[in-house]
Design an enzyme around this catalytic site. Structure first.
Site, PDB file in Angstrom:
ATOM      1  CE  LYS A 144       4.442   1.737   2.852  1.00  0.00           C
ATOM      2  NZ  LYS A 144       3.305   1.355   1.967  1.00  0.00           N
ATOM      3  CE1 TYR A 170       3.542  -4.106   2.871  1.00  0.00           C
ATOM      4  CE2 TYR A 170       5.852  -3.973   2.244  1.00  0.00           C
ATOM      5  CZ  TYR A 170       4.701  -3.390   2.772  1.00  0.00           C
ATOM      6  OH  TYR A 170       4.749  -2.084   3.199  1.00  0.00           O
ATOM      7  CG  ASN A 209       1.265   4.087   0.480  1.00  0.00           C
ATOM      8  OD1 ASN A 209       2.361   3.655   0.839  1.00  0.00           O
ATOM      9  ND2 ASN A 209       0.152   3.409   0.623  1.00  0.00           N
ATOM     10  CG  HIS A 216       3.476  -0.516   7.134  1.00  0.00           C
ATOM     11  ND1 HIS A 216       2.668  -1.329   6.375  1.00  0.00           N
ATOM     12  CD2 HIS A 216       3.500  -1.069   8.380  1.00  0.00           C
ATOM     13  CE1 HIS A 216       2.234  -2.334   7.127  1.00  0.00           C
ATOM     14  NE2 HIS A 216       2.723  -2.206   8.350  1.00  0.00           N
ATOM     15  CD  GLU A 230       2.760  -5.228   9.937  1.00  0.00           C
ATOM     16  OE1 GLU A 230       1.939  -5.640   9.104  1.00  0.00           O
ATOM     17  OE2 GLU A 230       2.703  -4.069  10.421  1.00  0.00           O
TER      18      GLU A 230
END
Ligand code: IDP
Ligand code: MG
Length: 139
Positions: free
Chosen positions: A11, A51, A114, A117, A128
């Site tokens: 990310k 998302y 965070n 993913h 995805e």
């Protein structure tokens, strides 16, 4: 997929912090093979699409802004039991709760930023991965 592939993103916070190499090293050491990989950037529109499953959650707007804030690395990974093993490698969503030695414990800033993913099911891994890669871009 048949249970042996997952999809990941490194990310924007982790890319900005210079942790692409460290995170890929952990992924390789854990026995995952890279099937497809690219450095790219999500538009806010595409972050919203990726998302969409979280569109009713209170953090959706924040999540889409964050995920489109800078470059990411998208990759399809292969290993036996890939989904579960990769979720164990990355650790809990909130780094405060992530086990010692997990990617999020080591590199995440917060529950929002965070670091990585990891898909939560075979079906989502397939969807995805297809969001970022065509058949021809995979090995
Ligand atoms: P996961 O990434 O561990 O599967 P999800 O619940 O699927 O966690 O949430 C997707 C992403 O949304 C998280 O990785 C994180 O970036 C963000 N997120 C989850 N919960 C929160 C929250 O409470 N506040 C802000 N962002 C959140
Ligand atoms: Mg999730």
């Amino acid at each position: 997929m048949a249970g042996n592939r997952t999809f990941t993103m490194i990310k924007p916070d982790a890319v900005a912090a210079g942790n692409i190499g460290n995170i890929l090293a952990m992924i390789n050491k854990a026995g995952f093979k890279i099937i497809a990989m690219k450095l790219t950037k999500l538009s806010s529109e595409n972050a919203g699409k990726f998302y969409a499953v979280h569109s009713s959650r209170p953090f959706y707007g924040e999540l889409c802004d964050y995920m489109s804030s800078g470059p990411i690395v998208a990759a399809i990974l292969e290993k036996e039991n890939a989904i579960e093993d990769f979720r164990n490698l990355i650790g809990a969503t909130d780094p405060v709760n992530a086990a010692e030695g997990t990617i999020r414990k080591l590199y995440a800033n917060s529950i929002a930023e965070n670091a990585v993913h990891g898909s939560d099911s075979d079906e989502n891994a397939q969807m995805e991965g297809s969001f970022f890669f065509s058949q021809f871009e995979r090995f």
